[in-house]
Write a protein that holds these residues in place. Structure first.
Motif, mmCIF file in Angstrom:
data_model
loop_
_atom_site.group_PDB
_atom_site.id
_atom_site.type_symbol
_atom_site.label_atom_id
_atom_site.label_comp_id
_atom_site.label_asym_id
_atom_site.label_seq_id
_atom_site.Cartn_x
_atom_site.Cartn_y
_atom_site.Cartn_z
ATOM 1 N N ILE A 40 112.660 72.307 77.401
ATOM 2 C CA ILE A 40 110.940 72.213 76.772
ATOM 3 C C ILE A 40 110.331 71.855 78.025
ATOM 4 C CG2 ILE A 40 109.645 70.797 75.414
ATOM 5 C CD1 ILE A 40 112.433 69.977 73.742
ATOM 6 N N ASN A 41 109.566 72.855 78.186
ATOM 7 C CA ASN A 41 108.673 72.734 79.397
ATOM 8 C C ASN A 41 109.271 72.730 80.660
ATOM 9 O OD1 ASN A 41 106.417 73.118 77.650
ATOM 10 N ND2 ASN A 41 105.380 71.348 78.179
ATOM 11 N N LYS A 42 110.633 73.532 80.834
ATOM 12 C CA LYS A 42 111.316 73.309 82.051
ATOM 13 C C LYS A 42 112.229 72.158 82.115
ATOM 14 C CE LYS A 42 109.054 77.178 83.545
ATOM 15 N NZ LYS A 42 109.549 78.449 83.031
ATOM 16 N N THR A 43 112.146 71.267 81.243
ATOM 17 C CA THR A 43 113.022 70.067 81.229
ATOM 18 C C THR A 43 114.320 70.485 80.317
ATOM 19 O OG1 THR A 43 111.209 68.666 81.207
ATOM 20 C CG2 THR A 43 113.221 67.586 80.618
ATOM 21 N N PRO A 44 115.528 70.549 80.803
ATOM 22 C CA PRO A 44 116.659 70.938 80.059
ATOM 23 C C PRO A 44 116.981 69.905 78.794
ATOM 24 C CG PRO A 44 117.149 70.914 82.435
ATOM 25 C CD PRO A 44 115.811 70.418 82.319
ATOM 26 N N VAL A 45 117.223 70.466 77.711
ATOM 27 C CA VAL A 45 117.580 69.755 76.575
ATOM 28 C C VAL A 45 118.755 70.185 75.918
ATOM 29 C CG1 VAL A 45 116.206 71.100 75.064
ATOM 30 C CG2 VAL A 45 116.847 68.777 74.386
ATOM 31 N N SER A 46 119.826 69.400 75.687
ATOM 32 C CA SER A 46 120.982 69.898 74.552
ATOM 33 C C SER A 46 120.872 70.139 73.463
ATOM 34 C CB SER A 46 122.460 68.886 74.824
ATOM 35 O OG SER A 46 121.866 67.856 74.076
ATOM 36 N N LYS A 47 121.695 70.957 72.693
ATOM 37 C CA LYS A 47 121.721 71.331 71.300
ATOM 38 C C LYS A 47 121.521 70.210 70.676
ATOM 39 C CE LYS A 47 123.505 74.910 68.829
ATOM 40 N NZ LYS A 47 124.440 76.121 68.529
ATOM 41 N N ASP A 48 122.362 69.167 70.945
ATOM 42 C CA ASP A 48 122.539 67.818 70.015
ATOM 43 C C ASP A 48 121.311 66.942 70.192
ATOM 44 O OD1 ASP A 48 125.266 68.668 69.750
ATOM 45 O OD2 ASP A 48 126.049 67.430 71.096
ATOM 46 N N LYS A 100 111.039 65.305 67.778
ATOM 47 C CA LYS A 100 110.283 64.255 66.917
ATOM 48 C C LYS A 100 109.540 63.186 68.334
ATOM 49 C CE LYS A 100 111.571 62.849 62.581
ATOM 50 N NZ LYS A 100 110.833 63.773 62.304
ATOM 51 N N GLU A 101 110.293 63.090 69.166
ATOM 52 C CA GLU A 101 109.906 62.089 70.233
ATOM 53 C C GLU A 101 108.635 62.824 70.872
ATOM 54 O OE1 GLU A 101 111.755 61.352 74.485
ATOM 55 O OE2 GLU A 101 113.385 60.744 72.611
ATOM 56 N N ILE A 102 108.529 64.075 70.827
ATOM 57 C CA ILE A 102 107.387 64.691 71.523
ATOM 58 C C ILE A 102 106.221 65.053 70.650
ATOM 59 C CG2 ILE A 102 106.628 67.009 72.356
ATOM 60 C CD1 ILE A 102 109.226 67.592 73.717
ATOM 61 N N SER A 140 98.687 67.938 67.654
ATOM 62 C CA SER A 140 98.842 69.248 67.280
ATOM 63 C C SER A 140 100.522 69.552 67.145
ATOM 64 C CB SER A 140 98.372 70.182 68.647
ATOM 65 O OG SER A 140 99.113 71.502 68.711
ATOM 66 N N LYS A 141 100.924 70.202 66.291
ATOM 67 C CA LYS A 141 102.344 70.350 66.041
ATOM 68 C C LYS A 141 102.723 71.709 66.530
ATOM 69 C CE LYS A 141 102.652 66.106 64.142
ATOM 70 N NZ LYS A 141 103.195 65.028 64.864
ATOM 71 N N VAL A 142 102.109 72.172 67.080
ATOM 72 C CA VAL A 142 102.290 74.063 67.567
ATOM 73 C C VAL A 142 103.563 74.001 68.922
ATOM 74 C CG1 VAL A 142 101.432 76.110 68.485
ATOM 75 C CG2 VAL A 142 100.225 74.730 66.861
ATOM 76 N N LEU A 143 104.648 74.839 68.573
ATOM 77 C CA LEU A 143 105.487 74.976 69.547
ATOM 78 C C LEU A 143 105.600 76.462 69.585
ATOM 79 C CD1 LEU A 143 108.209 74.035 71.209
ATOM 80 C CD2 LEU A 143 109.543 74.398 68.915
ATOM 81 N N ALA A 184 111.718 68.982 62.628
ATOM 82 C CA ALA A 184 110.971 67.777 63.172
ATOM 83 C C ALA A 184 109.542 67.866 62.772
ATOM 84 C CB ALA A 184 111.099 67.651 64.536
ATOM 85 N N GLY A 185 109.000 68.703 61.768
ATOM 86 C CA GLY A 185 107.736 68.904 61.500
ATOM 87 C C GLY A 185 106.685 69.924 62.548
ATOM 88 N N VAL A 186 107.394 70.491 63.243
ATOM 89 C CA VAL A 186 106.618 71.246 64.020
ATOM 90 C C VAL A 186 106.191 72.774 63.514
ATOM 91 C CG1 VAL A 186 106.909 72.633 66.480
ATOM 92 C CG2 VAL A 186 107.855 70.191 66.046
ATOM 93 N N LYS A 187 105.156 73.311 64.030
ATOM 94 C CA LYS A 187 104.802 74.462 63.334
ATOM 95 C C LYS A 187 105.310 75.570 64.689
ATOM 96 C CE LYS A 187 100.596 77.372 62.929
ATOM 97 N NZ LYS A 187 100.891 78.520 61.881
ATOM 98 N N VAL A 188 106.207 76.431 64.406
ATOM 99 C CA VAL A 188 106.616 77.321 65.522
ATOM 100 C C VAL A 188 106.057 78.526 65.511
ATOM 101 C CG1 VAL A 188 108.950 78.305 66.191
ATOM 102 C CG2 VAL A 188 109.009 76.082 64.869
#
Length: 91
Positions: free
Chosen positions: A28-36, A43-45, A51-54, A77-81
């Motif tokens: 996410i924005n170049k910061t690695p995140v695991s599937k889990d 949610k944290e972000i 703005s809930k746009v991803l 997580a309530g995000v608009k993709v």
């Protein structure tokens, strides 16, 4: 008084991009995140953000269902993709 220069809107600074690379290596924005951790991280972000746009960027080596999975988790997580087409889509 000098009038402040009207520059481009700071939308780009604000955008969140989920990149999905080979073997479901996500960042996410170049910061690695695991599937889990993806759902919790989303949610944290997004909880504090108006703005809930991803933007989702898959590199093309991914299985379709993996990309769909990541988008579903984000939506949960309530995000608009919004999908971002690969750069070479025009070829």
């Amino acid at each position: 008084d000098p009038t402040p220069q009207a520059g481009p809107p700071p939308a780009n600074v604000d955008q969140i991009v989920l990149e999905i690379g080979p073997n479901m290596q996500m960042s996410i924005n170049k910061t690695p995140v695991s599937k889990d951790a993806l759902a919790a991280r989303m949610k944290e972000i997004y909880d504090p953000r108006p703005s809930k746009v991803l933007f989702v960027k898959a590199d093309g080596t991914n299985k379709y269902q993996d990309v769909i999975w990541a988008m579903d988790v984000s939506r949960g997580a309530g995000v608009k993709v919004i999908g971002v087409p690969p750069k070479d889509a025009g070829k």
